[in-house]
Design a protein around this motif. Structure first.
Motif, PDB file in Angstrom:
ATOM      1  N   GLU A  78     -12.772  53.035  29.525  1.00  0.00           N
ATOM      2  CA  GLU A  78     -13.871  53.667  28.936  1.00  0.00           C
ATOM      3  C   GLU A  78     -14.909  52.223  28.836  1.00  0.00           C
ATOM      4  O   GLU A  78     -15.810  52.268  27.923  1.00  0.00           O
ATOM      5  CB  GLU A  78     -13.544  54.216  27.582  1.00  0.00           C
ATOM      6  CG  GLU A  78     -12.560  55.350  27.590  1.00  0.00           C
ATOM      7  CD  GLU A  78     -13.188  56.259  28.479  1.00  0.00           C
ATOM      8  OE1 GLU A  78     -14.567  56.707  28.230  1.00  0.00           O
ATOM      9  OE2 GLU A  78     -12.324  57.000  29.469  1.00  0.00           O
ATOM     10  N   THR A  79     -14.672  51.342  29.603  1.00  0.00           N
ATOM     11  CA  THR A  79     -15.677  49.961  29.370  1.00  0.00           C
ATOM     12  C   THR A  79     -17.086  50.609  29.448  1.00  0.00           C
ATOM     13  O   THR A  79     -17.864  49.991  28.734  1.00  0.00           O
ATOM     14  CB  THR A  79     -15.100  48.876  30.494  1.00  0.00           C
ATOM     15  OG1 THR A  79     -13.966  48.472  30.044  1.00  0.00           O
ATOM     16  CG2 THR A  79     -16.086  47.722  30.422  1.00  0.00           C
ATOM     17  N   LEU A  80     -17.477  51.311  30.424  1.00  0.00           N
ATOM     18  CA  LEU A  80     -18.932  51.496  30.567  1.00  0.00           C
ATOM     19  C   LEU A  80     -19.497  52.173  29.465  1.00  0.00           C
ATOM     20  O   LEU A  80     -20.449  52.057  28.877  1.00  0.00           O
ATOM     21  CB  LEU A  80     -19.217  52.278  31.981  1.00  0.00           C
ATOM     22  CG  LEU A  80     -20.658  52.410  32.421  1.00  0.00           C
ATOM     23  CD1 LEU A  80     -21.383  51.493  32.260  1.00  0.00           C
ATOM     24  CD2 LEU A  80     -20.919  53.530  33.601  1.00  0.00           C
ATOM     25  N   GLU A  81     -18.752  53.161  29.027  1.00  0.00           N
ATOM     26  CA  GLU A  81     -18.976  53.888  27.769  1.00  0.00           C
ATOM     27  C   GLU A  81     -19.169  53.178  26.405  1.00  0.00           C
ATOM     28  O   GLU A  81     -20.303  53.384  25.934  1.00  0.00           O
ATOM     29  CB  GLU A  81     -17.909  55.155  27.616  1.00  0.00           C
ATOM     30  CG  GLU A  81     -17.858  56.345  28.634  1.00  0.00           C
ATOM     31  CD  GLU A  81     -17.297  55.907  29.937  1.00  0.00           C
ATOM     32  OE1 GLU A  81     -16.673  54.902  29.977  1.00  0.00           O
ATOM     33  OE2 GLU A  81     -17.766  56.693  30.861  1.00  0.00           O
ATOM     34  N   GLN A  82     -18.517  52.182  26.433  1.00  0.00           N
ATOM     35  CA  GLN A  82     -18.360  51.388  25.377  1.00  0.00           C
ATOM     36  C   GLN A  82     -19.689  50.500  25.212  1.00  0.00           C
ATOM     37  O   GLN A  82     -20.437  50.362  24.300  1.00  0.00           O
ATOM     38  CB  GLN A  82     -17.132  50.641  25.152  1.00  0.00           C
ATOM     39  CG  GLN A  82     -15.984  51.231  24.740  1.00  0.00           C
ATOM     40  CD  GLN A  82     -15.692  51.356  23.208  1.00  0.00           C
ATOM     41  OE1 GLN A  82     -16.527  50.966  22.522  1.00  0.00           O
ATOM     42  NE2 GLN A  82     -14.531  51.708  23.098  1.00  0.00           N
ATOM     43  N   LEU A  83     -19.914  50.055  26.553  1.00  0.00           N
ATOM     44  CA  LEU A  83     -21.194  49.112  26.696  1.00  0.00           C
ATOM     45  C   LEU A  83     -22.189  49.921  26.450  1.00  0.00           C
ATOM     46  O   LEU A  83     -23.383  49.597  25.917  1.00  0.00           O
ATOM     47  CB  LEU A  83     -21.212  48.507  28.155  1.00  0.00           C
ATOM     48  CG  LEU A  83     -19.908  47.772  28.587  1.00  0.00           C
ATOM     49  CD1 LEU A  83     -20.106  47.096  29.999  1.00  0.00           C
ATOM     50  CD2 LEU A  83     -20.037  46.463  27.590  1.00  0.00           C
ATOM     51  N   LEU A  84     -22.298  51.073  26.967  1.00  0.00           N
ATOM     52  CA  LEU A  84     -23.635  51.933  26.756  1.00  0.00           C
ATOM     53  C   LEU A  84     -23.923  52.360  25.153  1.00  0.00           C
ATOM     54  O   LEU A  84     -25.023  52.262  24.810  1.00  0.00           O
ATOM     55  CB  LEU A  84     -23.766  53.196  27.613  1.00  0.00           C
ATOM     56  CG  LEU A  84     -23.432  53.016  28.942  1.00  0.00           C
ATOM     57  CD1 LEU A  84     -23.577  54.375  29.842  1.00  0.00           C
ATOM     58  CD2 LEU A  84     -24.838  52.327  29.504  1.00  0.00           C
ATOM     59  N   ALA A  85     -22.946  52.732  24.447  1.00  0.00           N
ATOM     60  CA  ALA A  85     -22.837  52.835  22.917  1.00  0.00           C
ATOM     61  C   ALA A  85     -23.483  51.500  22.246  1.00  0.00           C
ATOM     62  O   ALA A  85     -24.170  51.568  21.544  1.00  0.00           O
ATOM     63  CB  ALA A  85     -21.462  53.142  22.460  1.00  0.00           C
ATOM     64  N   LEU A  86     -22.890  50.049  22.741  1.00  0.00           N
ATOM     65  CA  LEU A  86     -23.480  49.063  22.274  1.00  0.00           C
ATOM     66  C   LEU A  86     -24.993  48.661  22.522  1.00  0.00           C
ATOM     67  O   LEU A  86     -25.772  48.644  21.576  1.00  0.00           O
ATOM     68  CB  LEU A  86     -22.870  47.912  22.663  1.00  0.00           C
ATOM     69  CG  LEU A  86     -21.080  47.792  22.398  1.00  0.00           C
ATOM     70  CD1 LEU A  86     -20.571  46.697  22.672  1.00  0.00           C
ATOM     71  CD2 LEU A  86     -20.894  47.424  20.901  1.00  0.00           C
ATOM     72  N   ASN A  87     -25.234  49.274  23.816  1.00  0.00           N
ATOM     73  CA  ASN A  87     -26.786  49.088  24.069  1.00  0.00           C
ATOM     74  C   ASN A  87     -27.647  50.003  23.495  1.00  0.00           C
ATOM     75  O   ASN A  87     -28.838  49.675  23.067  1.00  0.00           O
ATOM     76  CB  ASN A  87     -26.946  49.347  25.759  1.00  0.00           C
ATOM     77  CG  ASN A  87     -28.227  49.705  25.988  1.00  0.00           C
ATOM     78  OD1 ASN A  87     -28.868  50.627  26.265  1.00  0.00           O
ATOM     79  ND2 ASN A  87     -28.886  48.215  26.354  1.00  0.00           N
ATOM     80  N   ARG A  88     -27.116  51.212  23.083  1.00  0.00           N
ATOM     81  CA  ARG A  88     -28.182  52.093  22.248  1.00  0.00           C
ATOM     82  C   ARG A  88     -28.011  51.625  20.848  1.00  0.00           C
ATOM     83  O   ARG A  88     -29.259  51.784  20.228  1.00  0.00           O
ATOM     84  CB  ARG A  88     -27.519  53.524  22.382  1.00  0.00           C
ATOM     85  CG  ARG A  88     -27.431  54.405  23.742  1.00  0.00           C
ATOM     86  CD  ARG A  88     -27.074  55.866  23.493  1.00  0.00           C
ATOM     87  NE  ARG A  88     -25.599  55.875  23.261  1.00  0.00           N
ATOM     88  CZ  ARG A  88     -24.777  56.128  23.946  1.00  0.00           C
ATOM     89  NH1 ARG A  88     -25.008  55.970  25.174  1.00  0.00           N
ATOM     90  NH2 ARG A  88     -23.379  56.057  23.531  1.00  0.00           N
ATOM     91  N   ASN A  89     -27.157  50.862  20.400  1.00  0.00           N
ATOM     92  CA  ASN A  89     -27.197  50.372  18.928  1.00  0.00           C
ATOM     93  C   ASN A  89     -27.725  49.078  18.915  1.00  0.00           C
ATOM     94  O   ASN A  89     -28.488  48.559  17.844  1.00  0.00           O
ATOM     95  CB  ASN A  89     -25.952  50.336  18.205  1.00  0.00           C
ATOM     96  CG  ASN A  89     -24.973  51.649  18.225  1.00  0.00           C
ATOM     97  OD1 ASN A  89     -25.980  52.621  17.848  1.00  0.00           O
ATOM     98  ND2 ASN A  89     -23.894  51.642  18.319  1.00  0.00           N
ATOM     99  N   ASP A  90     -27.967  48.153  19.912  1.00  0.00           N
ATOM    100  CA  ASP A  90     -28.453  47.083  19.984  1.00  0.00           C
ATOM    101  C   ASP A  90     -29.191  46.741  21.366  1.00  0.00           C
ATOM    102  O   ASP A  90     -28.583  46.534  22.263  1.00  0.00           O
ATOM    103  CB  ASP A  90     -27.299  46.060  19.607  1.00  0.00           C
ATOM    104  CG  ASP A  90     -28.124  44.653  19.261  1.00  0.00           C
ATOM    105  OD1 ASP A  90     -29.344  44.116  19.779  1.00  0.00           O
ATOM    106  OD2 ASP A  90     -27.285  43.680  18.520  1.00  0.00           O
ATOM    107  N   SER A  91     -30.499  46.726  21.317  1.00  0.00           N
ATOM    108  CA  SER A  91     -31.312  46.401  22.378  1.00  0.00           C
ATOM    109  C   SER A  91     -30.867  45.015  23.122  1.00  0.00           C
ATOM    110  O   SER A  91     -31.221  44.978  24.471  1.00  0.00           O
ATOM    111  CB  SER A  91     -32.840  46.635  22.249  1.00  0.00           C
ATOM    112  OG  SER A  91     -33.310  45.484  21.497  1.00  0.00           O
ATOM    113  N   ARG A  92     -30.510  44.210  22.402  1.00  0.00           N
ATOM    114  CA  ARG A  92     -30.051  42.891  23.070  1.00  0.00           C
ATOM    115  C   ARG A  92     -28.917  42.870  23.955  1.00  0.00           C
ATOM    116  O   ARG A  92     -28.637  41.688  24.845  1.00  0.00           O
ATOM    117  CB  ARG A  92     -29.619  41.907  21.822  1.00  0.00           C
ATOM    118  CG  ARG A  92     -30.948  41.471  20.952  1.00  0.00           C
ATOM    119  CD  ARG A  92     -30.459  40.619  19.928  1.00  0.00           C
ATOM    120  NE  ARG A  92     -29.767  41.403  18.784  1.00  0.00           N
ATOM    121  CZ  ARG A  92     -29.412  41.060  17.583  1.00  0.00           C
ATOM    122  NH1 ARG A  92     -30.029  39.831  17.216  1.00  0.00           N
ATOM    123  NH2 ARG A  92     -28.719  41.685  16.958  1.00  0.00           N
TER     124      ARG A  92
END
Length: 323
Positions: A51-65
């Motif tokens: 689930e690495t990609l899903e985790q990364l996309l969740a982080l991206n939605r919460n933090d634009s950095r």
């Protein structure tokens, strides 16, 4: 409008690291908030099967950095690291392992050395916790053997964790190799360099992807990328065997003239044949390693392919390959 480039780009190759990402982000966030510098974290999904990609996309939605670069398949850590450095927009970049063996808490010390005027700040390991005795010994020996045979001084006990200034990043982008040994490339470009020291922590969650077979391949890659000594050694061994064979031939001729020609034993004949055959196969194998590198480079395939990018920077999705 293109956002102002950050000061610090953290480059994190990820392959099946879903379990480590929340902790990694939390620790990076706490450290970077203390530094007061603007930053981005480029996370390269290198063909993960969890689930690495899903985790990364969740982080991206919460933090634009958080910038997510999704490669089209698993190209290996060296290619993923190359992709992250290519897309890094900061005044400096810091490669960081997702498994938290490289502590983000060392980042302020790396930045302090950079502000003193150093272009490269290597993080040198004082210890390697959580690794077997055999792995520690082999890693220790590898760096020292590599420096013995290499024309470039590659820092010992130093992984990819380091700070690279913008001039260093631009220099690395100019290097055309497709089979890349990044630790050697970081050293080859030179620039003003210093070191900081740390104790490497054990992996937080999961198992390392670097088994002995992968480490052996990396060692061969490093030696063949930065040394011609194996080729020279093969030539020297061939010369030594030729001299020995010539001396032995003279001995046989003289012995035949003086004592006649008694039939020699079968074992000695087989030993000589097997020895010479082994030397020839060894030399051919060494030559084959270098020829395979030439073959790979001649195909001019890209180092990596990008399937998609999630970023607040509108310019970052323009390119999709490293050629």
């Amino acid at each position: 409008m293109t956002a102002k480039p950050p000061v610090v780009s953290l480059v994190v190759p990820c392959h099946d690291e879903a379990a480590n990402l929340p902790t990694l982000y939390g620790r990076v966030l706490a450290v970077m908030e203390r530094t007061g510098e603007s930053w981005e974290m480029l996370c390269i999904n290198d063909g993960s099967r969890d689930e690495t990609l899903e985790q990364l996309l969740a982080l991206n939605r919460n933090d634009s950095r958080i910038v997510v670069i999704d490669l089209s398949r698993n190209f290996g850590k060296e290619a993923a690291l190359t992709a992250g450095l290519d897309y890094a927009r900061g005044d400096c970049a810091i490669p960081l392992d997702a498994d938290l063996q490289d502590p983000p808490e060392l980042i302020p010390e790396l930045l302090a050395k950079w502000r003193e005027g150093f272009d490269v700040v290597n993080a040198v390991r004082r210890s390697r916790e959580g690794e077997s005795w055999a792995k520690r010994v082999s890693a220790h020996a590898f760096y020292r053997i590599l420096n013995r045979v290499s024309e470039v001084d590659i820092p010992e006990d130093t992984g990819d964790f380091r700070l690279l200034s913008r001039p260093v990043l631009e220099a690395i982008k100019r290097l055309p190799e497709r089979r890349r040994f990044m630790k050697g490339l970081f050293a080859w470009v030179g620039f003003r360099t210093t070191h900081v020291y740390y104790h490497r922590e054990p992996r937080q969650v999961g198992k390392s992807k670097w088994g002995y077979r992968s480490l052996w391949k990396l060692a061969v890659e490093g030696i063949t990328s930065f040394s011609q000594v194996p080729l020279q050694l093969a030539a020297h061994v061939g010369l030594l065997v030729s001299v020995f064979a010539f001396v032995y031939a003279v001995y046989l001729v003289v012995g035949t003239l003086v004592y006649g020609n008694p039939v020699k034993g079968y074992p000695s004949l087989m030993v000589a044949i097997l020895f010479l055959g082994g030397v020839q196969l060894l030399a051919l194998g060494i030559i084959g390693e270098y020829l395979s590198r030439i073959y790979e480079e001649s195909k001019h395939r890209p180092v990596y392919l990008v399937r998609n990018i999630w970023s607040s920077n509108t310019d970052s999705a323009d390119a999709c390959t490293k050629t």
